[in-house]
Every structure is written in C-alpha cells, then in structure tokens.
Design an enzyme around this catalytic site. Sequence first.
Site, PDB file in Angstrom:
ATOM      1  N   PRO A   1      -1.031   5.028  10.068  1.00  0.00           N
ATOM      2  CA  PRO A   1      -2.439   5.603  11.248  1.00  0.00           C
ATOM      3  C   PRO A   1      -3.252   5.490  10.894  1.00  0.00           C
ATOM      4  O   PRO A   1      -4.187   5.756   9.942  1.00  0.00           O
ATOM      5  CB  PRO A   1      -1.286   6.748  11.963  1.00  0.00           C
ATOM      6  CG  PRO A   1      -0.798   6.917  10.348  1.00  0.00           C
ATOM      7  CD  PRO A   1      -0.564   5.663  10.166  1.00  0.00           C
TER       8      PRO A   1
ATOM      9  N   ASP B   1      -3.645   8.780  13.147  1.00  0.00           N
ATOM     10  CA  ASP B   1      -3.642  10.405  12.212  1.00  0.00           C
ATOM     11  C   ASP B   1      -4.933  11.051  12.801  1.00  0.00           C
ATOM     12  O   ASP B   1      -5.954  10.691  13.111  1.00  0.00           O
ATOM     13  CB  ASP B   1      -4.042   9.597  11.337  1.00  0.00           C
ATOM     14  CG  ASP B   1      -4.051  10.803  10.333  1.00  0.00           C
ATOM     15  OD1 ASP B   1      -2.906  11.602   9.759  1.00  0.00           O
ATOM     16  OD2 ASP B   1      -3.937  10.069   9.012  1.00  0.00           O
TER      17      ASP B   1
ATOM     18  N   TRP C   1      -2.032  13.770   4.564  1.00  0.00           N
ATOM     19  CA  TRP C   1      -1.550  13.144   4.037  1.00  0.00           C
ATOM     20  C   TRP C   1       0.247  13.334   4.818  1.00  0.00           C
ATOM     21  O   TRP C   1       0.880  12.422   4.933  1.00  0.00           O
ATOM     22  CB  TRP C   1      -1.362  12.942   2.721  1.00  0.00           C
ATOM     23  CG  TRP C   1      -3.200  12.130   2.875  1.00  0.00           C
ATOM     24  CD1 TRP C   1      -3.593  12.886   2.251  1.00  0.00           C
ATOM     25  CD2 TRP C   1      -3.353  10.765   2.820  1.00  0.00           C
ATOM     26  NE1 TRP C   1      -5.218  11.827   2.418  1.00  0.00           N
ATOM     27  CE2 TRP C   1      -4.096  10.554   2.524  1.00  0.00           C
ATOM     28  CE3 TRP C   1      -2.873   9.836   3.283  1.00  0.00           C
ATOM     29  CZ2 TRP C   1      -5.347   9.405   2.892  1.00  0.00           C
ATOM     30  CZ3 TRP C   1      -3.819   8.429   3.646  1.00  0.00           C
ATOM     31  CH2 TRP C   1      -4.597   8.801   2.966  1.00  0.00           C
TER      32      TRP C   1
ATOM     33  N   GLN D   1      -4.771   2.353  -0.262  1.00  0.00           N
ATOM     34  CA  GLN D   1      -3.221   3.684  -0.140  1.00  0.00           C
ATOM     35  C   GLN D   1      -2.179   3.498  -0.496  1.00  0.00           C
ATOM     36  O   GLN D   1      -1.363   4.294  -0.562  1.00  0.00           O
ATOM     37  CB  GLN D   1      -2.919   3.055   1.565  1.00  0.00           C
ATOM     38  CG  GLN D   1      -3.564   3.194   2.371  1.00  0.00           C
ATOM     39  CD  GLN D   1      -4.260   4.364   2.416  1.00  0.00           C
ATOM     40  OE1 GLN D   1      -3.440   5.247   2.672  1.00  0.00           O
ATOM     41  NE2 GLN D   1      -5.467   4.496   3.426  1.00  0.00           N
TER      42      GLN D   1
ATOM     43  N   TRP E   1      -0.835   6.367   1.568  1.00  0.00           N
ATOM     44  CA  TRP E   1       0.346   7.186   2.886  1.00  0.00           C
ATOM     45  C   TRP E   1       1.405   6.374   1.691  1.00  0.00           C
ATOM     46  O   TRP E   1       2.793   6.360   2.530  1.00  0.00           O
ATOM     47  CB  TRP E   1      -0.841   5.673   3.986  1.00  0.00           C
ATOM     48  CG  TRP E   1       0.820   5.492   5.248  1.00  0.00           C
ATOM     49  CD1 TRP E   1       1.095   7.085   5.689  1.00  0.00           C
ATOM     50  CD2 TRP E   1       1.508   4.566   6.060  1.00  0.00           C
ATOM     51  NE1 TRP E   1       1.854   6.565   6.743  1.00  0.00           N
ATOM     52  CE2 TRP E   1       1.743   5.335   6.504  1.00  0.00           C
ATOM     53  CE3 TRP E   1       1.053   3.118   5.646  1.00  0.00           C
ATOM     54  CZ2 TRP E   1       2.728   4.559   7.416  1.00  0.00           C
ATOM     55  CZ3 TRP E   1       1.978   2.385   6.254  1.00  0.00           C
ATOM     56  CH2 TRP E   1       2.898   3.113   7.855  1.00  0.00           C
TER      57      TRP E   1
ATOM     58  N   LYS F   1     -18.038  -3.593  -2.590  1.00  0.00           N
ATOM     59  CA  LYS F   1     -17.230  -2.917  -1.757  1.00  0.00           C
ATOM     60  C   LYS F   1     -18.274  -2.196  -0.375  1.00  0.00           C
ATOM     61  O   LYS F   1     -19.334  -1.917  -1.025  1.00  0.00           O
ATOM     62  CB  LYS F   1     -16.321  -1.511  -2.996  1.00  0.00           C
ATOM     63  CG  LYS F   1     -15.826  -1.157  -1.367  1.00  0.00           C
ATOM     64  CD  LYS F   1     -14.647   0.229  -2.629  1.00  0.00           C
ATOM     65  CE  LYS F   1     -14.464   1.144  -0.759  1.00  0.00           C
ATOM     66  NZ  LYS F   1     -14.041   2.210  -1.821  1.00  0.00           N
TER      67      LYS F   1
ATOM     68  N   LYS G   1     -19.870   2.401   4.376  1.00  0.00           N
ATOM     69  CA  LYS G   1     -20.515   3.309   4.501  1.00  0.00           C
ATOM     70  C   LYS G   1     -22.317   3.699   3.888  1.00  0.00           C
ATOM     71  O   LYS G   1     -23.969   3.226   3.879  1.00  0.00           O
ATOM     72  CB  LYS G   1     -20.513   4.241   5.430  1.00  0.00           C
ATOM     73  CG  LYS G   1     -20.327   3.875   7.290  1.00  0.00           C
ATOM     74  CD  LYS G   1     -19.859   4.660   8.075  1.00  0.00           C
ATOM     75  CE  LYS G   1     -18.723   5.276   8.155  1.00  0.00           C
ATOM     76  NZ  LYS G   1     -18.001   6.446   9.155  1.00  0.00           N
TER      77      LYS G   1
END
Length: 1054
Positions: A49, A88, A521, A557, A561, A598, A601
């Site tokens: 999610p 999420d 998580w 992840q 996750w 990478k 932001k």
Amino acid sequence: MPKYGKLPDPLTLEAEILQFWEQATIPKKSLSRNEKNRAKKRFVFYEGPPTANDKPHFGHLIPRVYKDLFPRYKLMQGYHVIKKGGWDTHGLPVELKVEKELGLNSKREIEAFGVEAFVNKCKENVWKFKSEWERFDPRMGFWYDQEHAYITYTNEYIESVWWALKKIWEKGLLYKGHKVLPYCPRCGTPLSSHEVAQGYETTQDPSIFLKFKARDLQDTHFLVWTTTPWTVPSNVALAVGPSYTYAKVQVGSEIFILAHELISQVLGTEHYEIVGTVRGADLVGMRYEPPYRLSDAPGAYRVVAADFVSLEEGTGIVHIAPAFGEEDYQVGQAEGLPFVNPVDLEGKFTMAFPLAAGQFVKDADAVIIHDLKHRGLLYKSGTYKHEYPFCWRCKTPLLYYALDSYFIRTTAKQNEIIENNKQIHWHPEHFRDGRFGNFLETMKDWALSRDRYWGTPLPLWVCEQCQREHCVGSRQELIDLALDKEKARTVEFHRPWIDEILLRCSCGGTMRRVLYVIDCWFDSGMMHTAQWHYPFENQELFAEQFPADFIAEGLDQTRGWFYSLLVTSTLLYEEKPYPHPYRHVVVTGMGLDESGKKMSKSLGNVLDPWDVVNVYGADAVRWFFYSGSAPWRDRRLDPKDIVETRGVLETVRNVYSFFALYAGIDHFDPARHTVSERALLDRWILSRLQYAISEITRALDEYEPVAATQAIATFVDELSNWYVRNSRARFWGSSWTPDKISAFATLYEVLLALAKLLAPFVPFLAEAIYQNLKTDQMPESVHLCDWPQANDKLRDEGLEAQMKLARQIVTAGLQARNKAQIKVRQPLALAVVLSTRPPLDPEYQQLIRQELNVKQLTWLSQDQPFAFYTPQFEYEKSALGKDLRSLAPKAVHILEELNKAEHEKRVQLVQELKAQHKLRLTIEGQEIELPEGTHIRVVLQPREGYVEGSEADMKVLLDTRIDDALRQEGLVREFVRLVQECRKEAGFEVSDRIELYYEADPEVQTALEKFAQHVQEETLAVTLQRNSSFERVEFTKELDVNGRRAKIGLIRKR
RNA sequence: GGGUCUAUAGCUCAGUGGUAGAGCGCGCGCCUGAUAAGCGCGAGGUCGGAAGUUCGAUUCUUCCUAGACCCA
C-alpha cells in the site's frame, strides 16, 4: 467486417482508448472475467500500500509497471485475480505532514492543540492526494479494484491487527523492555530497526581526541576518540580491548596511553617517544578524572574490558556512556556502572548539565568542544565523514537512547522465519540468501511501540491495582471487559477515544490502556490478513487468497514491507506450509536521475511522472521499463531514452498500418476469405509466431520481462523486415487468388495474436490494434481475450532453418552490392552461393533472387572454387629471407609474377601445392621448395568482375558485369520508382489508376517501349504514351533517370 | 569496518566456458505501393584491473579498484 481504421498519434490513441475502457467498463470486466475459474486457477496478488498523502512520483512508477504486467498476463491466461488496492494510512509520515500544516513542533504542542482534533486532521490528510493517484493509475493503464481497497485505519483493519497482536501476546512474544533504541528526539519516539534502515545518510560529525587524566599516574592521560562530544558529560567508564597492546607515549611533557597499533595514525608527524607498553587487561581497573563529573557512584570512572573495542580507528580506548549506546548500555549493566543521562526526551540538556542546559545535544557539541579545549583536555579535533542514521521522515539525527518500549520477540522465531524465507522465490534470486537473508540472520526484536498519536493503538491494558496486563483481541472482547459496554460497542479504535475505555480486572481493579500506538509497518505487514478483516469475516476469501503468488516493490522495502509481511505471517500461521505470505517477489530497482543519482525530493531531481506521460504516452513509458533492463536494476531515467526504446512499437504500428491500408481497400473479410493453402512465407511467419509465443510465455512465467520484450522485438523485426517486405506485392493483386487470401489471412492472424501478446505490456496500442481487427464474434476488448497458445502443428523448424539461411544469403549478397557500389535497383545477372549446406528449394531461391535483384542464383561447392575465384600466393618475407638469403628477392619477384599469370596456370600450381604441401620454383638454375604454411599460402580472390560478401559460414559472389539488357532494365526500374514518387507527390491514393505520358532520352525511351507492360503494371498506368505536350496533365516533372533525362506527366483516372 | 549488487561500444543496456551483441548516436549507402516510415554496411570494445582453474575465461574462483544500496 473489422474496421481497419488508421491509428492516431500515441497520445490521441491513448485518450481514445481510455474513454472506451471507461465507457465499456473494461477494467472491471477484465478483473471479473475468470470468476468461473477461481476455484481451481488463481493468481494471488498483494498490493504494497502506498501512502496517499503525497503525490505519486516517478519512483512509484517502477514497481507499479510490474505489478500491472504480471496480473494482466495471468488474467489473460484464465487465472482468477483480485487486484485489490490498498492504502497505508497510519504513522509518522502522516503525523509529520499534519504537524507541518498546523505549525506544530513538538508533542507538547500537539497535546495543547488537542489529540482528538489532531487525529481527525490526520485521518483527513491521508486522502489529500487520493484523487491524484486515482487519476494517475488509470492513465498508465494500471488497473486496480480501488472500490474495495483496504484501508489500514478502519476499525475492521485494526481489529484484525489486534487479533494478531493478541495471538502474539498469547505466545508470550510481546514484551516490555528497557533497551537502547534509536530515538528521534523531534518525533519523541523510538524507531524500529527497519525504520532506521530507511534513514542512513552521509554526514559530517566532529571528531575529537580527548585526554582523560589517569588518577594515580603523573601527567598521564588516556587518549580517547569520539564523534559525539555531547555524550562526554554522560561518560562513566573507558573500555579497552584486554588482549591488545597499549603504549605509553611521551609527547612533550605529557604521557598518553593508546593502542600501540594506532600510534602513528593518531599522533601523525608529531614528535613522540614510546616509554612503555602494557596489555589492555592490565589497564582494567585504573581510575581516571572524567571531564565532567555527573555521578558520584563509587564504581564510576574506571577502565573496563570490552570485546567490541576495535583497532580500526580511534585510539583503542572507547568512552562509555550507557545512556547513549547499545553496547555502552550492556557494558554498564555488566559492570554495574551508574546511568547518567542529563538529556531530556526532546534531546535537550537538562539542568543536570548546566553548561548546555536547554540546548539540543547536537547543537551543544560546539559548546562542549570549546569547554574541553579551554580546560586543556582536548588533544586534537577535526571532522569525520560517516554514515549516520537520521529519522526517515523528519531528518533529525537519531540518538541512541535507553528507553522503555514494547517489543515482539521475533528472535524467538528466527529459525522459522529463515526457513520460510528459504522457500520464497526471489527475483533476483540472490536477495534470498544475500541482502534479505543476511538481514534475517542478524535480526533483532521488533521495537513495536511508538509514543505517538495516529496509529493502531497497542491493545494492552494494565490494572492500576494489581499491575496485571491484558491484551484485547477483538471488539467483542473489549465490550465484554469494558466498564462502559455501550461506549465500547461503538468506540473508534484510535486515540484519544480508545484511551477512555477502561476495563475491569479480574482482581476487581480498573485497567487502563498503555498509551502507545504501534509501528505502522506492522499495519501494512498484516495486510495478508487484515485486508479481509479476517478472522472476523471472509474466512473463505482468506483461505483462497493466502499466500500471495506474487508481490513486487522497490528494493528499499527489503527491510520494510517484505520483512514485515514475512515476520507477521510466520509468527501467526505456524501451521501453514512455507512459503508464506508470498511465493514470488520481484524486487525493483531505484529511479536514478540522468547523472546516476538517486531521485529524491531533497536533491530536487525528481521527475514528475505526468510530464513524461503527457509527452510520450503510457505505452512508451511502460515499454521503456520492461525492455530497458531487468526490474531489479537501478534505472537512469532520462526522458530521451524513452523515445529511443519505443522503436519496436513504431514498427508494430507500421505493420498494422500496412495491413489496414490494403485490407481496407480490398475489404478483406476474415470470415469469408478462408485459406486453402498457405504460401511459404506465410507458413514461415506462423512458425515464427509459435516460437515467439512460447518464448514470451516462458519469459513471463519466469518473471523475466526483458527476455519477453526481446522475443517480441525479434518477432516484430522478422514480421516487418522479412515477411511484410517480401509479401507486399501479394497484397496488391487485383483478384482474390489463393495466394492473396493466404497473405491477408496470415497477416491478419499474426497481427491479432501480436495484439494479444502485446496487451500486458502496452495495453493501449494493443487495444487500438485489436479494436481495428476484431469481428463482432470476438471479445469486446483485447484484455478480455485468452493468451495465445503456441500451436506445435504450425511450427516447422526445418522451414525456419532454411529461411534463416536464405536471409543470410541475402545479407551477404547485399553486402557484396554495397562493396561494389551497385544499387539494388540495378538488376544483375548472377549470384553464386558458397556454402557447405545444400542448395535451398526453388521457392527460397526465388525470394533471394527477388531481394538481391539477380537473374540467376547458383550454388557452388566449396571444394571447387576456381570457377569464380582465382588463387593468389602470399608469402612470409622473413621466412623466405632466412632460408633463401640472397635468392629471396628473386623468389618474391617470381611469386609476384605468378600472381599476374593466367588463371588456369595458377590453378594448376595451387593443385600441385595442395597435393605436395610445397611449391617448387627454379631460381637461377637452382631448384628450391617453399613449404606451405610457414613460407607461402594461398588466398582466394574473386575473379575479375565478381564481388564477394559473407555472412555466418557462407559467402555470396555477385557478377557485377552489366550488359545492355540489364542496363535497360535498371533504367526501367529507376523510372518506375520515380513515377511512384511523383504519384505520392501529386497526392494520389495508392490504388488510383493513372494516365502516364513521357518524353525521354532515346535510351530511356527504348527501354520503356520494351518494358511498357511492366511499367504500366507497376505504376497502375492505364496508358503509357510518348507525348511532347503536357497540357492536360495534372502533374508533371523533370526526371533524372540514372543520369539520363526524362519528363513525365500524370493524370489521375476517376 | 561488514554485506549484497554493479562494472561489456560515445550513451542506455542484453548476453555467453569456444571468433563479443542490440538500440540510440556517428559516418557511408540502400530501399520505398508501410512514405515526415523502413533497411544495410562501417567506424567504435584489452568485456574495470591482476592472479588462478581450464586446451581455451569477458563468462568460473580469489584479490584489488570504482560506484550503488544496505548494515554497523
């Protein structure tokens, strides 16, 4: 009859298809098409999610393209797929956004603002960008069932999570501990190890070497290195490695103690003298004067032994502050050291350390360094660049802090978790034992609790009276135990409301909830169960949809996750066979910018996905990812690369356009025009199609999208550059001959199959082509079609091999033409193939003659090359010189002369040479022998008038001599091409008939008269006439026909 | 400091224990009844460096270098 319409530009095309899908509710129909199969053929997908409180960015795109590809493919194969979306919604990321919005800066300010209002804001904020996502996903062709998406903040979801926590609690795996944890002072909460893993950054910290005065020795100091000056006030001990050798070093009037091995590294060029050495163990127990004496405990400020002291950097003497380091804490426990902590939970010094009271610890570094320097305790200082963990959301440096927290004892089930992981199919495979496996090996207990507001409340109640702890696992249980049952029946499972529910303890006392929420998580890691509100509902659905066949997320992840899914599942479902809760996991790489950095932001190098999709279209972006590199590789995202990779799609459009043009003109009806017998090329392309189908299918089954796109690209190339190219004339025939029907029917079938094969990759283009080819009897969308199955009966590998050879011959022949600088339009008399393979059947030869534009094609055995080749002698000058000495120049001369001799003579010599392995020469009456190999060798050169090309293991010779007849034909062909160009320039349709008038050089005129019929056929000219007056014509042009002048005029016949 | 991955043409990337590939870019051509498309040829590579295993290594092993990600 199919529509055979034109394809608009990709952006228009995609807009039209989007509209069609929406009107016809294709996504919904696609997801429900295999309902009938769900009992036996299921493909279970879990959505990792996203948090909807931020815009989708380019990084989200990468896993999403794969999360779309494989379920689409499985859907077409008849598998039942539920593509349930998910959101999420809990946790720090959301709280931080809201804090920012409200201008709140600490937990105190949140409390002042009101927890209820704050939590309501959080809930609202979660949906802030939902519409963005709901707009973006469909635009990319990402189909989800968002109507039934799971949402982690609902009471139902939380109830399932509670159920899980209770099961874990019942197993005795949920405990309260006091541990040193990475702690974010700004957020006021500890972080779990996988959260910490998100936030490592390279940073510059102070690096200081301190002098700790030894109490019982004159002018002697322990030299200590640290990068966290702010922990010095909390120092209570120094640790040394008991087995290391330490040196006493005289520098000026002072003596320093430090590891022998590190002397030069620390003291550098300074003048020093070693005055003694001592083993670490012998230092243990020595007392020293701390820089700041915040404890008066008798055990403090002494040297202890520790096995974690390293000699890699520093001085081999480690400063110990049990409040601020896990290893320090353990040493403190073992040695009975006092616990000194002058820092509050906001990370600020308290009055216990007046020098920097009220300052944030990191800010206090400078003050402390200055103070130490002033007092002569600083040996030297500098800065140190290293990786340090920061809060993954608010970027505050984490402090290692001894805190109370609730943990899940994951280490108790470590073996099971590892065992489970071993059964999972990782893509790429090395993740299983590599990065992920390593993480499992060094697993720690899961720090579960958070001192925050917006999250799943930890369902633990503690009795005020007897301290008994109880874990609540369902609403029913809450109601049963609550003092106010009515309230418990409807209470929302969030703070602050849930905190108001008090329970009755068995001792008669009142139980209050501990005020923690849990790590979000854990929420997302529980989606395998909680998305169905299992076990309170949907028992069958859960049974059916557990475990997942396929998940895909970014490699960040790994410890997120992927980990939380595996751990929760292993702990809860000990009885289920491994692996669970996922069988296949595709790890996707990171999005990097043009320079390989990478995208993030903070760097400001993030690409807005809309900017890309609005320019190139969704298909191009998708194809870029699928074909560019393996999913798990990091991707440089340079928009111009997207243009480059979409070439295959352009070719597909072209092939379709070609077909549609003629199918439209001739009203080809696949229902009516049935094939009796397939022509060679048709059988070939169908055979290649079967191969492509099996390759693409295999690649998708093995989660290898690159291999799949390569198989597609190869097939599309064969289709366009060999099949269509050589079949064009077959589509122009005026009557429906069997051959024409075969051509149309074949290309129609191939395009239809190709549309289906492309559907999971480029759903828009595939749909557009399909819509133009489908008949009323076919499913209304390509995405409701069955995946093509390779038909072995249509596969003919012998034919494929022959055709491959034919193509190689053509390549070699074209190469020869290139060398000879004779263009293909100029017919030539002969091409000769030299190959060890037997001659091809006449049908292939016909194709080759046509492509090479030669009148005749013959095959020559490689044993008898001298019909077209002439031998040349090459010699090794150094060998000749060595053996013949002064005769050598003369030998060379003779050999040169031989190379000019008649062909027959040379052939004779070569035959001798081959028989005897040497060449006999007579030089100045002397007979000499030149052995083959070392001194001379034979090379073959095409005979005069021939040019050679080669490809693979065969050669092709072209006879380049052009006689008058050939020249005439060349002129005609050139003339025809120029007329065609004029037709186009004049704006005629390809099927328009014309009247053709010309005047030209006598040579051109003669040629045209001779080949008049051919010219008329080729140009669709109903008349071809010499005419010096061009008054009536619609279009006229002066031509240059191979250097000869001509003028033509065209009239379109209506 | 440790782990995992990566290193192949100017760029983006496939691939292989046996003569090194694609796309794009570049140069030169060709073809065109798919027509602001298409195709071929060529230049361009010590397959990051070194050692080892092997008849043979870009491929396997080890070490080194550089980068990415992760951990400490």
